[in-house]
Design an enzyme around this catalytic site. Structure first.
Site, PDB file in Angstrom:
ATOM      1  N   ARG A 102       0.833  -1.211   0.000  1.00 39.77           N
ATOM      2  CA  ARG A 102       0.000   0.000   0.000  1.00 39.77           C
ATOM      3  C   ARG A 102       0.867   1.261   0.000  1.00 39.77           C
ATOM      4  O   ARG A 102       0.453   2.299  -0.526  1.00 39.77           O
ATOM      5  CB  ARG A 102      -0.991   0.000   1.165  1.00 39.77           C
ATOM      6  N   GLU A 113      -9.498   6.177   6.966  1.00 43.87           N
ATOM      7  CA  GLU A 113      -8.061   6.430   6.832  1.00 43.87           C
ATOM      8  C   GLU A 113      -7.687   7.719   6.102  1.00 43.87           C
ATOM      9  O   GLU A 113      -6.737   8.397   6.500  1.00 43.87           O
ATOM     10  CB  GLU A 113      -7.399   5.244   6.118  1.00 43.87           C
TER      11      GLU A 113
END
Lengths: 779, 490
Positions: A325, A730
Site C-alpha cells: 500500500r 483512513e
C-alpha cells in the site's frame, strides 16, 4: 394556492445522510458503556500475566520457572509445550510468529511464558520471577542496521513499473537523488488489549476480545487449541479504540486466555499493562525512502525511481500488504510518466509491525510529497505550483494511469484543491508569511497545502466481502448484526441508519447488537476504511430481501400490484390503505413470512495481480486537501500549529457529524505521527518509549489553534456504493502532511527557500532545530 | 489512635480499615465497588481515563480537584469526598450539562477516555464560571483522546460554560453544606490513623508534629504527598512499600506566605496552588508550572515532593536554584536550612538525613529591575517531561554590566545544576551579544549531557546555549518564545 407546499414531508428519525449522534454517546458520557474489563466476571475468573524476553535476539539456554510457580496466588504457568494445537499465531499463514517463544527470542519483550493467577496483581508480580539464561545473537533494530547485516525480507517484495524510468531519468534536464527517514507510530488506543475466555462444554469456548477482526481471533483460537472453528465463538461489542492496532494483535491475548481457560476449566482474563501492551504489540512501520527523480525547469516530473524500505519487525504479520500500500500511494495525487517503485520489507529484531490507519499509504504519500519539495526548491517555486503541474488528469486525458496500471476515473483533486486554495486565502497568506520571515530573526512561519488521494478496497481482493443478519421480530422491532466492529468510528450507527432508511422506520426500532462470529461468519477485519461500504451494503441486502418478502405478502393479502405498495415513515401504504409498520409486520408473521435474512456483499470490479503489478486494486478513490500554517522557533526547534483548513471528500455522507469527527480525529492523529510521536530503541534493542510518560501523542493544546473542517458537499461517489458515500476512516490521516510541509517551509526560510530542508519524520523540536542548523550552514 | 480512614464516596460515607498502603483508588473503585465508569488507560497518571474529583477542606472552603485515581492511594483519602462519573447524572437519569454538552458536540467516539474528560470538564465547570480557551486546554492537559482530535471536546467546554443551569441541578452544589459538615466532623477527630493489612501499614498522622515523631521511629517509611512519582513505583515497578506515611492532608505544610523579600512555600503546596500564587508574583515561573504534568498531576503533586525526590529532570529545582532558594529540612528534634542547590548530591542521592523531611522552601523575590526567566523544552509542549529546563536570574549594575547572574539547568546533568562556568564568563562583563556569544561555549565546561529518548546530547548542548541567546534577546525586549495564546487571549 396549493396547500401541500406548506406541509413538510414527514421523515423518519435517523435516515441516511443525517447527523445522528454516536449510538453509544449517552453511555460514553455516563460511564455505562461496557468495555470488556467492565463485564462482570464469571465466578472464579483467573488472570493472566506475561513472561517476557529481556533480550532483542538470543537463544534461550534454560528457563527456570520454579519461583514463578511458587509465587502467591499462582495457579498455572504456561509455556509453549502446553499448547494443545499449534504454537503459531501468524495471521499470514507463514508460521513465523509463535504464541510463546521456545528456543530463541527475536525481540525484546517477546512472550516466553504466561502466568495464570487468582488476581491480576499476583500474575504480574509472579511473571517477573523467572530465571532465564540466554546466549546473545547479533541484533539490529532499524532499517540501516538491517541493510548492513544483509537482513532477510519477511515477505516477497513488490515492484511496480510503467514506462522507461531508467532511460528517462538519465535523459532529463534535472535530477535529485536523496533519501528520507519516516518514523513509525504507536496506536495508543486508550483501551489496552484485553481478552476474556469462558470455557464451555465439549470443545466449546467463548471469547470476548477487543479486536477489529473477530473471525481471525476465532480461527486463531481454534488453530492454537487444535479444534474446529465451529467450537469457538468470539464476541466484540466495542473497542476503546483500534486504529489498526487490533486487526491482528489481539490474537495473542485471546489465544493465551483460551488455552488457560480450557486447561483450567475456569474463565481467564488477559489485560496487559499499558507498558506491556506497547512493548509486545506491533506498530506503524518506519520507512526509509530512497528516491531518484527526474524533472524539468518548469517542474514537470519526467520519471521517478523509489525504493521503500520498511522496518517490519521479526515476522511478516501484515508487512506485505502494508508495504504494497505504500507503493500504491507513492504517487500521492501525481501522474508519473515513467516510474519504478520497489518495496523492501526488512526483518528487524523488533516487535512485528502491523496495520495502522492508512496502512503504509501515509508513508508512501509522504515520500511523494518530499519529491515535490525537492522539485520546488530546485526550481525556486511554491511547492503548490509543482503539485498542480503534476496532478493526474481528467478522464480521457493521457495522464490518468497509475504506476499499477489502474486508471484514475473519478479524479476530483484539482477541484478540491482549487476550492480550498481560495477559501483558505492561501496565496495572500503565503506572501504575508514570506514577508514576515524576512523581518523575523528567531520565529519563522510556514504554510503548505497538500492533497490526499486514497485508494479504497482491501488490496487482498478476497477480503472485500461482508455479511449481515437482520431480524424483524413480530412486534416490529428490528435486530441488526453484521461483521463490522465498532471501535468508535460510528460504524454501528451508520449501518443502523441504512436499515432504518431501507424500512423507513425510526432508528429507535433498530437494536444494534455486538459483533459475534456466531451470527455472521467468515468476516473480514474492520479495516481499510471499508466498514460502512461493506457492512452497509450487506445490511442493505438483508433488508432488501425481507422487504421483497413483505411486498410479496402485501400483494397477496391486499391483492394489489407491487407498484401500489410504498414504505412511508413508520407506515406502509398498500393500495389506498395505510398500515402502521408493526401491524403490517405482525400480519406478515401470521401469514408465515420469514422475517429474517442474511445479507451479503462483495465489492464489484476489483482484481489484482501482484506479481505482474497490474490490475484494479481499488474500487474508487477518496480525496481531500489541507492547508496548515505553523510557526517555529529557530533557537530550539519548538513549533505551534496556528491554523488548519480542510476540505475533504466523503462522497454523499452517510452521517456528516460522524464523518467530520473522523476527519478531525484522523488529522490530529496524523499530526502526532509527524511531530511529537517518536519511537526510540536503545543500543540493546529495547523500546524506551513505551508509555504515555515517554511517548507523546497530541493533546488538546496541540491541535491547530484555528481548525476549519468542511466536507466537499458537492461530491458523490461515482460508483454505486451505499448511498453514494465514500470511506472515511483512513484518508484524513494524511491531511496532516500539510503540517509537516509547513514546518519544512519555515525551516527553508533560513536559507531563503533555496535548499530543500530534507526534514525527517517525526519533526520533533530536535529534528527541526537540526534541520535549521544544516540550512544555516549551507545557506 | 484510630484504625480506619473515613471518606465520602459519591453519596455514601465509607469507613475502611482493610487496605494495604499501595492499594490505589482506581482498583478500589473498579474491583471492590464495581464502579466501572472510571477507566484504566495507563496506570501512571498520564492519560486521564481514571480522572475523578476529590473534594477536600482548604482555607478557602471545600475545594474539588481532578485527580488520577490510578496513582492515588486509598490511604490518602481520609476526610475527603471522592466523586466518580456515576455521581453526575441526575436522580431522574437526566445528563449533567457537562455530559449533555459532550453528547451534543459529538465529543465521544470510542468513549473509553470520555468519563475522564467528563470529570476534568466537570472540575473546570465547578471552579471556573467563564473559562477561556487557554483555561480549557489547561484543564484538559492531563486527558488523552486518540479519536476526536479534541475539537468537539473543547467546544463542549465552551458551550457548557455559556449555559449554566441553577445550582440545585448539580449534585455537588446541591449537597455542598451537608458534605462540608460531614468532612468537618471527620476532621474533628484529630487522631493519627494506622491501617494494617497483611503486615503492611498505612499511617495518616494527625499533625506535622505527629508526622515528625512517627518518622523518627520509622526512618525507612516512604513519605507520600501527591504520589505522582511514588504511584509509579507501585503500578510500574511493582515495589512493595511498608510503611507508608501519608501527608497530603497536613494543611500546616500547605501554607504560602510572602513578604517583601521572600516567598515561603510549604512542602505540601500543590503545583496548582503554587500556580495561582506564582503567576502573579513571578510570571515566568507560573507559566512553567502550567506545563508540569496535566491538571490532575498539578492538583496532586507538590513543590516539596518535586524537590525531595531528587530527580534530575524535575522542573521546580532549576528556577528555584537560579533564584537562590533555601530549603528547610525538619526532624522531630529541630530544623536545618541549606541552599537548595546543595540538597542534590549525586544522581538519586540527596542531602536528606534519616528521619528528616522537607518542610518548606524559601524563595527570594527577584530583585527590582532584575531579569528572571525559565524555559522548558520538551518533545510535546504540555504534559511532558523536560528534555532540558533552564533558568536565568540576572541583575545588571548601573553601568549595564552583569552584576549578579545565576543560571541553573535540569536535564543536563545527573542533578539539577548551576552553570558556574557560564556565570563566570558573564559576571562583570557588559551585557552584550559579544559577551553572551563568548559565554555560550562555557556550557560545554558545565555540562556533559546524555543522549536518551527525550533528546540527544548534541541537541541538549545546543539548545542550552540557544536558551542563553533567547534570554539575552528577551532582556533586550525582543519576544522570542512561541506562545499559543497571547496574554490578552488567555
Amino acid at each position: 394556492m396549493d396547500k401541500s407546499t406548506f406541509e413538510t414531508k414527514p421523515i423518519i428519525k435517523g435516515p441516511m445522510h443525517s447527523s445522528l449522534k454516536h449510538d453509544s454517546a449517552h453511555k460514553h458520557v455516563t460511564g455505562s458503556a461496557e468495555y470488556i474489563d467492565d463485564i462482570p466476571e464469571p465466578s472464579g475468573t483467573l488472570h493472566g500475566g506475561l513472561g517476557l524476553s529481556d533480550r532483542a535476539h538470543a537463544e534461550i539456554v534454560s528457563v527456570d520457572l520454579s519461583a514463578v510457580k511458587a509465587a502467591p496466588g499462582v495457579v498455572w504457568v504456561m509455556t509453549a509445550a502446553d499448547i494443545p494445537g499449534f504454537n503459531d499465531v501468524a495471521s499470514t499463514g507463514q508460521h513465523d510468529e509463535p504464541l510463546l517463544a521456545t528456543t530463541k527470542v527475536e525481540f525484546h519483550r517477546q512472550p516466553i511464558f504466561a502466568v495464570i493467577a487468582e488476581t491480576r496483581d499476583q500474575a504480574r508480580r509472579a511473571a517477573t520471577l523467572a530465571r532465564i539464561e540466554y546466549r546473545d545473537l547479533p541484533h539490529w533494530t532499524d532499517i540501516d542496521g538491517a541493510r548492513e547485516n544483509g537482513a532477510p525480507l519477511v515477505v516477497e517484495p513488490m515492484v511496480l513499473k510503467r514506462g522507461e524510468p531508467e532511460t528517462e531519468i538519465e535523459n532529463s534536464p534535472l535530477r535529485v537523488q536523496a533519501h528520507m527517514y519516516i518514523g513509525g507510530q504507536e496506536h495508543f488506543y486508550l483501551e489496552s488489549h484485553i481478552a476474556l475466555a469462558i470455557p464451555g462444554e465439549d470443545e466449546d469456548i467463548t471469547v470476548w476480545s477487543s479486536t477489529q477482526h473477530p473471525s481471525e481471533v476465532q480461527h486463531m483460537v481454534a488453530h492454537v487449541l487444535g479444534i474446529a472453528n465451529n467450537a469457538v465463538t468470539v464476541m466484540t461489542r466495542r473497542m476503546g479504540g483500534g486504529f489498526g492496532g487490533k486487526e491482528t494483535q489481539g490474537n495473542h491475548f485471546a489465544c493465551l486466555a483460551s488455552v488457560a481457560a480450557k486447561k483450567l476449566k475456569r474463565a481467564v482474563k488477559f489485560r496487559p499493562d499499558r507498558d506491556e501492551d506497547m512493548a509486545v504489540t506491533g506498530k506503524r512501520h518506519d520507512f526509509r525512502v530512497d528516491y531518484d527523480v527526474a524533472f524539468d525547469e518548469e517542474g514537470h516530473i519526467h520519471a521517478v525511481d523509489v525504493t521503500y524500505a520498511a522496518r517490519c519487525g521479526f515476522s511478516a504479520d501484515l508487512s506485505g500488504p502494508v508495504t504494497d500500500r505504500a507503493l500504491f500511494h507513492a504517487d500521492s495525487s501525481y501522474y508519473y510518466p515513467h516510474v519504478r517503485l520497489a518495496s523492501q520489507p526488512l526483518k528487524t529484531h523488533t516487535v512485528s509491525n502491523t496495520a495502522f490507519r492508512g496502512f503504509g499509504g501515509p508513508q508512501g504519500m509522504l515520500g511523494a510529497e518530499r519529491i515535490i519539495e525537492e522539485i520546488a526548491y530546485a526550481t525556486g517555486k511554491d511547492p503548490l505550483e509543482i503539485r498542480k503541474l503534476n496532478f493526474y488528469g481528467k478522464r480521457g486525458s493521457e495522464r490518468t494511469v497509475t504506476p499499477y496500471h489502474q486508471e484514475v476515473e473519478d479524479n476530483i483533486i484539482a477541484k478540491v484543491v482549487e476550492e480550498l486554495e481560495a477559501s483558505s486565502d492561501y496565496q495572500a497568506r503565503r506572501q504575508a508569511i514570506i514577508d514576515f520571515n524576512a523581518d523575523s530573526p528567531v520565529i519563522r512561519k510556514g504554510i503548505a497545502l497538500t492533497p490526499v488521494k486514497f485508494g479504497i478496497s482491501f488490496t487482498m481482493t478476497a477480503y472485500n466481502q461482508a455479511g449481515a443478519l437482520v431480524h424483524i421480530y413480530n412486534d416490529g422491532s428490528i435486530h441488526l448484526n453484521h461483521g463490522g466492529t465498532e471501535m468508535g468510528q460510528g460504524l454501528y450507527i451508520k449501518v443502523a441508519q441504512v436499515v432504518a432508511d431501507t424500512f423507513q422506520v425510526d432508528i429507535d426500532r433498530v437494536k444494534i447488537t455486538a459483533t459475534t462470529t456466531g451470527k455472521v461468519p467468515n468476516t473480514s477485519a474492520t479495516a481499510a476504511s471499508s466498514g460502512s461500504d461493506l457492512n452497509g451494503m450487506a445490511a442493505y441486502d438483508a433488508c432488501r430481501q425481507i422487504k421483497e418478502r413483505l411486498i410479496d405478502f402485501a400483494t397477496r393479502q391486499w391483492k394489489v400490484g407491487r407498484d401500489k405498495i410504498e414504505f412511508l415513515p413508520n407506515r406502509v401504504r398498500i393500495g389506498s390503505e395505510i398500515v402502521p409498520f408493526d401491524t403490517f409486520v405482525r400480519a406478515a408473521y401470521y401469514d408465515r413470512v420469514q422475517l429474517s435474512a442474511a445479507g451479503f456483499y462483495k465489492t464489484p470490479k476489483i482484481h489484482w495481480d501482484r506479481k505482474a503489478g497490474r490490475g484494479r486494486p481499488f474500487y474508487y478513490f477518496a480525496y481531500g486537501a489541507a492547508v496548515s500554517e505553523v510557526a517555529i522557533d529557530t533557537l530550539t526547534g519548538e513549533y505551534l500549529v496556528e491554523r488548519t483548513d480542510i476540505l475533504h471528500d466523503v462522497g454523499k455522507s452517510l452521517n456528516p457529524a460522524i464523518d467530520i469527527g473522523q476527519i478531525e480525529g484522523g488529522f490530529v492523529q496524523g499530526l502526532g505521527w509527524l511531530t511529537t510521536e517518536e519511537l526510540w530503541w536503545d543500543a540493546k534493542g529495547r523500546l524506551r518509549t513505551h508509555a504515555p510518560s515517554t511517548y507523546k501523542i497530541p493533546l488538546a493544546s496541540d491541535r491547530p489553534k484555528i481548525f476549519n473542517v468542511k466536507l466537499a458537499e458537492w461530491s458523490e461517489n461515482a460508483e454505486p456504493t451505499i448511498g453514494r458515500s465514500k470511506a472515511v476512516g483512513e484518508p484524513p490521516f494524511m491531511l496532516a502532511i500539510s503540517v509537516f510541509e509547513a514546518i519544512s517551509m519555515a525551516v527553508a526560510s533560513v536559507a531563503e527557500y533555496r535548499v530543500c530542508p530534507r526534514l525527517d519524520a517525526p519533526a520533533t523540536p530536535e529534528r527541526v532545530l537540526m534541520a535549521v542548523e544544516r540550512l544555516k550552514s549551507i545557506g | 489512635m484510630s484504625e480506619a480512614i473515613r471518606f465520602i464516596l459519591n453519596g455514601e460515607e465509607v469507613t475502611r480499615g482493610d487496605f494495604g498502603p499501595t492499594e490505589t483508588l482506581l482498583d478500589y473503585l473498579r474491583l471492590r465497588r464495581r464502579l466501572t465508569g472510571t477507566k484504566e488507560g495507563c496506570a501512571e497518571g498520564d492519560c486521564g481515563a481514571c480522572t475523578v474529583l476529590v473534594g477536600r477542606l482548604t482555607e478557602q472552603g471545600l475545594r474539588y480537584e481532578s485527580v488520577n485515581a490510578c496513582i492515588r492511594f486509598l490511604g490518602s483519602l481520609h476526610g475527603t469526598h471522592v466523586v466518580t462519573v456515576e455521581h453526575l447524572a441526575g436522580r431522574d437519569g437526566a445528563l449533567h450539562p457537562v455530559q449533555q454538552a459532550l453528547v451534543d458536540t459529538h465529543g465521544s467516539q470510542c468513549g473509553f477516555c470520555t468519563p475522564g474528560f467528563v470529570m476534568s470538564l466537570y472540575g473546570l465547570w465547578l471552579s471556573n464560571q467563564a473559562p477561556t480557551r487557554a483555561d480549557i486546554e489547561s484543564a484538559l492537559q492531563g486527558n488523552l483522546c486518540r479519536c476526536t482530535g479534541y475539537e468537539p471536546i473543547v467546544k463542549a467546554a465552551e458551550q457548557v460554560s455559556q449555559n449554566r443551569p441553577s445550582s440545585l441541578f448539580d449534585p455537588l452544589e446541591r449537597d455542598h453544606i451537608q458534605i462540608m459538615a460531614k468532612l468537618w466532623s471527620i476532621h474533628s477527630e484529630a487522631d493519627t490513623i494506622v491501617v494494617e493489612k497483611d503486615g503492611a501499614r498505612s499511617i495518616v498522622p494527625a499533625s506535622v508534629a505527629a508526622f515528625s515523631d512517627i518518622l523518627a521511629e520509622e526512618p525507612d517509611a516512604t513519605i507520600v504527598a501527591g504520589a505522582t512519582d511514588v504511584g509509579l513505583w507501585v503500578t510500574k515497578q511493582m515495589r512493595l512499600l511498608n510503611p507508608v506515611i501519608f501527608i497530603n492532608h497536613l494543611t500546616e505544610l500547605q501554607s504560602v506566605t510572602s513578604d517583601e523579600t521572600t516567598i515561603t512555600i510549604g512542602a505540601g503546596v500543590s503545583y496548582a496552588q503554587a500556580f495561582d500564587l506564582l503567576t502573579d508574583e513571578i510570571s515566568s515561573l507560573g507559566r512553567l508550572i502550567d506545563r508540569i504534568g496535566g491538571q490532575q498531576v498539578r492538583n496532586m503533586g507538590t513543590i516539596g515532593g518535586n524537590i525531595a525526590n531528587g530527580s534530575p529532570i524535575g522542573d521546580i529545582p532549576p528556577p528555584l536554584i537560579a533564584l537562590g532558594a533555601e530549603l528547610t529540612l525538619r526532624t522531630h528534634a529541630g530544623r536545618r536550612t541549606i541552599a537548595l542547590e546543595d540538597y542534590f548530591l549525586a544522581y538519586g542521592k540527596q542531602d536528606r538525613l534519616q528521619g528528616e523531611f522537607v518542610e518548606k522552601v524559601c524563595v527570594p523575590r527577584p530583585a527590582e529591575g532584575s531579569h528572571f526567566a525559565v524555559y522548558k523544552i520538551s518533545k510535546r509542549r504540555d504534559e511532558d517531561i523536560s528534555a532540558l529546563c533552564g533558568a536565568f536570574n540576572l541583575t545588571l549594575d548601573a553601568e549595564g554590566k552583569v552584576g549578579k547572574i545565576r543560571i541553573a539547568f535540569g536535564g543536563m546533568a545527573a542533578t539539577p545544576k548551576r552553570a558556574k562556568h557560564v556565570e563566570e564568563a558573564l559576571l562583570g562583563k557588559e551585557w552584550s551579544w559579544e559577551t553572551v556569544s563568548a559565554a555560550r561555549n562555557a556550557f560545554d565546561e558545565d555540562y556533559t549531557p546524555l543522549t536518551d529518548w527525550r533528546a540527544t546530547a548534541e541537541y541538549r548542548s545546543l539548545a542550552a546555549k540557544n536558551l542563553l541567546t533567547r534570554f539575552f534577546l528577551e532582556t533586550a525586549g525582543a519576544p522570542t518564545e512561541l506562545r499559543r495564546f497571547e496574554l490578552e487571549e488567555a
